[in-house]
Design a protein around this motif. Structure first.
Motif, PDB file in Angstrom:
ATOM      1  N   PRO A   1      42.835 -10.214  12.662  1.00 20.71           N
ATOM      2  CA  PRO A   1      44.394 -10.164  12.091  1.00 20.71           C
ATOM      3  C   PRO A   1      45.361 -10.141  13.367  1.00 20.71           C
ATOM      4  O   PRO A   1      44.844  -9.606  14.563  1.00 20.71           O
ATOM      5  CB  PRO A   1      44.424  -8.833  11.481  1.00 20.71           C
ATOM      6  N   PRO A   2      46.559 -10.261  13.337  1.00 20.04           N
ATOM      7  CA  PRO A   2      47.486 -10.313  14.500  1.00 20.04           C
ATOM      8  C   PRO A   2      47.664  -8.779  14.647  1.00 20.04           C
ATOM      9  O   PRO A   2      47.520  -8.039  13.895  1.00 20.04           O
ATOM     10  CB  PRO A   2      48.754 -10.924  13.993  1.00 20.04           C
ATOM     11  N   PRO A   3      48.130  -8.362  15.958  1.00 15.25           N
ATOM     12  CA  PRO A   3      48.380  -7.126  16.459  1.00 15.25           C
ATOM     13  C   PRO A   3      49.567  -6.497  15.866  1.00 15.25           C
ATOM     14  O   PRO A   3      50.445  -7.233  15.428  1.00 15.25           O
ATOM     15  CB  PRO A   3      48.535  -7.161  17.877  1.00 15.25           C
TER      16      PRO A   3
ATOM     17  N   ASP B   1      48.511  -4.081  21.697  1.00 15.85           N
ATOM     18  CA  ASP B   1      47.433  -4.446  21.428  1.00 15.85           C
ATOM     19  C   ASP B   1      47.114  -5.862  21.574  1.00 15.85           C
ATOM     20  O   ASP B   1      46.067  -6.393  21.170  1.00 15.85           O
ATOM     21  CB  ASP B   1      47.360  -4.458  19.789  1.00 15.85           C
ATOM     22  N   LYS B   2      47.983  -6.710  22.185  1.00 19.63           N
ATOM     23  CA  LYS B   2      47.824  -7.959  22.565  1.00 19.63           C
ATOM     24  C   LYS B   2      46.513  -8.261  23.218  1.00 19.63           C
ATOM     25  O   LYS B   2      45.971  -9.195  22.967  1.00 19.63           O
ATOM     26  CB  LYS B   2      48.787  -8.332  23.235  1.00 19.63           C
ATOM     27  N   GLU B   3      46.389  -7.638  24.279  1.00 20.13           N
ATOM     28  CA  GLU B   3      44.959  -7.850  25.077  1.00 20.13           C
ATOM     29  C   GLU B   3      43.825  -7.569  24.412  1.00 20.13           C
ATOM     30  O   GLU B   3      42.876  -8.301  24.343  1.00 20.13           O
ATOM     31  CB  GLU B   3      45.043  -7.067  26.203  1.00 20.13           C
ATOM     32  N   THR B   4      43.526  -6.553  23.215  1.00 14.80           N
ATOM     33  CA  THR B   4      42.639  -6.294  22.543  1.00 14.80           C
ATOM     34  C   THR B   4      42.272  -7.657  21.641  1.00 14.80           C
ATOM     35  O   THR B   4      41.360  -7.804  21.440  1.00 14.80           O
ATOM     36  CB  THR B   4      42.831  -5.050  21.966  1.00 14.80           C
ATOM     37  N   THR B   5      43.477  -8.075  20.961  1.00 13.27           N
ATOM     38  CA  THR B   5      43.523  -8.990  20.087  1.00 13.27           C
ATOM     39  C   THR B   5      43.040 -10.254  20.825  1.00 13.27           C
ATOM     40  O   THR B   5      42.232 -10.823  20.104  1.00 13.27           O
ATOM     41  CB  THR B   5      44.928  -9.026  19.478  1.00 13.27           C
ATOM     42  N   PHE B   6      43.555 -10.640  22.130  1.00 11.04           N
ATOM     43  CA  PHE B   6      43.030 -11.652  22.630  1.00 11.04           C
ATOM     44  C   PHE B   6      41.559 -11.841  22.909  1.00 11.04           C
ATOM     45  O   PHE B   6      41.043 -12.731  22.747  1.00 11.04           O
ATOM     46  CB  PHE B   6      43.875 -12.065  24.072  1.00 11.04           C
ATOM     47  N   VAL B   7      40.887 -10.753  23.198  1.00 12.81           N
ATOM     48  CA  VAL B   7      39.365 -10.800  23.441  1.00 12.81           C
ATOM     49  C   VAL B   7      38.875 -10.696  22.098  1.00 12.81           C
ATOM     50  O   VAL B   7      37.769 -11.504  22.049  1.00 12.81           O
ATOM     51  CB  VAL B   7      39.072  -9.278  23.919  1.00 12.81           C
TER      52      VAL B   7
ATOM     53  N   VAL C   1      39.891 -12.595  19.396  1.00 11.56           N
ATOM     54  CA  VAL C   1      39.921 -13.726  18.916  1.00 11.56           C
ATOM     55  C   VAL C   1      39.061 -14.604  19.754  1.00 11.56           C
ATOM     56  O   VAL C   1      38.332 -15.390  19.041  1.00 11.56           O
ATOM     57  CB  VAL C   1      41.514 -14.340  18.916  1.00 11.56           C
ATOM     58  N   TYR C   2      38.990 -14.602  20.836  1.00 14.87           N
ATOM     59  CA  TYR C   2      38.057 -15.258  21.760  1.00 14.87           C
ATOM     60  C   TYR C   2      36.872 -15.088  21.435  1.00 14.87           C
ATOM     61  O   TYR C   2      35.969 -16.130  21.558  1.00 14.87           O
ATOM     62  CB  TYR C   2      38.573 -15.065  23.410  1.00 14.87           C
ATOM     63  N   ARG C   3      36.263 -13.967  21.383  1.00 15.96           N
ATOM     64  CA  ARG C   3      35.079 -13.593  21.205  1.00 15.96           C
ATOM     65  C   ARG C   3      34.582 -14.021  19.881  1.00 15.96           C
ATOM     66  O   ARG C   3      33.569 -14.700  19.747  1.00 15.96           O
ATOM     67  CB  ARG C   3      34.840 -12.155  20.846  1.00 15.96           C
TER      68      ARG C   3
ATOM     69  N   CYS D   1      35.113 -26.948  19.793  1.00 13.01           N
ATOM     70  CA  CYS D   1      35.708 -28.057  18.973  1.00 13.01           C
ATOM     71  C   CYS D   1      36.854 -28.769  19.835  1.00 13.01           C
ATOM     72  O   CYS D   1      37.746 -28.059  20.523  1.00 13.01           O
ATOM     73  CB  CYS D   1      36.517 -27.023  17.764  1.00 13.01           C
ATOM     74  N   PRO D   2      37.046 -29.714  19.587  1.00 12.22           N
ATOM     75  CA  PRO D   2      37.809 -30.648  20.546  1.00 12.22           C
ATOM     76  C   PRO D   2      39.546 -30.519  20.396  1.00 12.22           C
ATOM     77  O   PRO D   2      40.380 -30.608  21.017  1.00 12.22           O
ATOM     78  CB  PRO D   2      37.721 -32.311  20.391  1.00 12.22           C
ATOM     79  N   SER D   3      39.731 -29.752  19.057  1.00  9.12           N
ATOM     80  CA  SER D   3      41.090 -29.678  18.609  1.00  9.12           C
ATOM     81  C   SER D   3      41.532 -28.428  19.048  1.00  9.12           C
ATOM     82  O   SER D   3      42.548 -27.982  18.765  1.00  9.12           O
ATOM     83  CB  SER D   3      41.012 -29.960  17.063  1.00  9.12           C
ATOM     84  N   PHE D   4      40.511 -27.204  19.090  1.00 10.56           N
ATOM     85  CA  PHE D   4      40.977 -26.011  19.352  1.00 10.56           C
ATOM     86  C   PHE D   4      41.163 -25.770  21.311  1.00 10.56           C
ATOM     87  O   PHE D   4      40.451 -26.209  21.766  1.00 10.56           O
ATOM     88  CB  PHE D   4      39.836 -25.042  19.027  1.00 10.56           C
ATOM     89  N   ASN D   5      42.446 -25.041  21.368  1.00 13.85           N
ATOM     90  CA  ASN D   5      42.942 -24.835  22.359  1.00 13.85           C
ATOM     91  C   ASN D   5      42.937 -23.468  22.618  1.00 13.85           C
ATOM     92  O   ASN D   5      43.800 -22.770  22.091  1.00 13.85           O
ATOM     93  CB  ASN D   5      44.193 -25.452  22.759  1.00 13.85           C
ATOM     94  N   PRO D   6      41.917 -22.847  23.375  1.00 10.65           N
ATOM     95  CA  PRO D   6      42.087 -21.021  23.204  1.00 10.65           C
ATOM     96  C   PRO D   6      43.321 -20.739  24.315  1.00 10.65           C
ATOM     97  O   PRO D   6      43.598 -19.436  24.301  1.00 10.65           O
ATOM     98  CB  PRO D   6      40.582 -20.904  24.156  1.00 10.65           C
TER      99      PRO D   6
END
Length: 76
Positions: free
Chosen positions: A32-34, A39-45, A47-49, A59-64
């Protein structure tokens, strides 16, 4: 068994021409969004995880890099 089915669904999505959707640019990502800017940093981690665990990073279409852009736009 459920993980195998999910991975097959993700692989099939990689090979399709479906446009990427969802808040993070992939409908398979469920973090979920922060609620607060702090909470941005925790959310980034998170989502990336999740993207890494589900093999969405390949995925070639996904841009982290867009994760940060999306997080920044939530609190402008």
């Amino acid at each position: 068994m459920k993980k195998v089915m999910r991975n097959n669904a993700i692989r099939n999505c990689f090979q399709s021409d479906q446009p990427c959707t969802g808040i993070w640019g992939c409908h398979f990502l469920t973090v979920p969004p922060p609620a607060r800017p702090e909470d941005k940093e925790t959310t980034f981690v998170s989502v990336y995880r999740e993207a890494k665990n589900k093999d969405i990073l390949s995925c070639p279409s996904f841009n982290p890099g867009k994760i940060d852009t999306i997080l920044d736009s939530l609190f402008e």
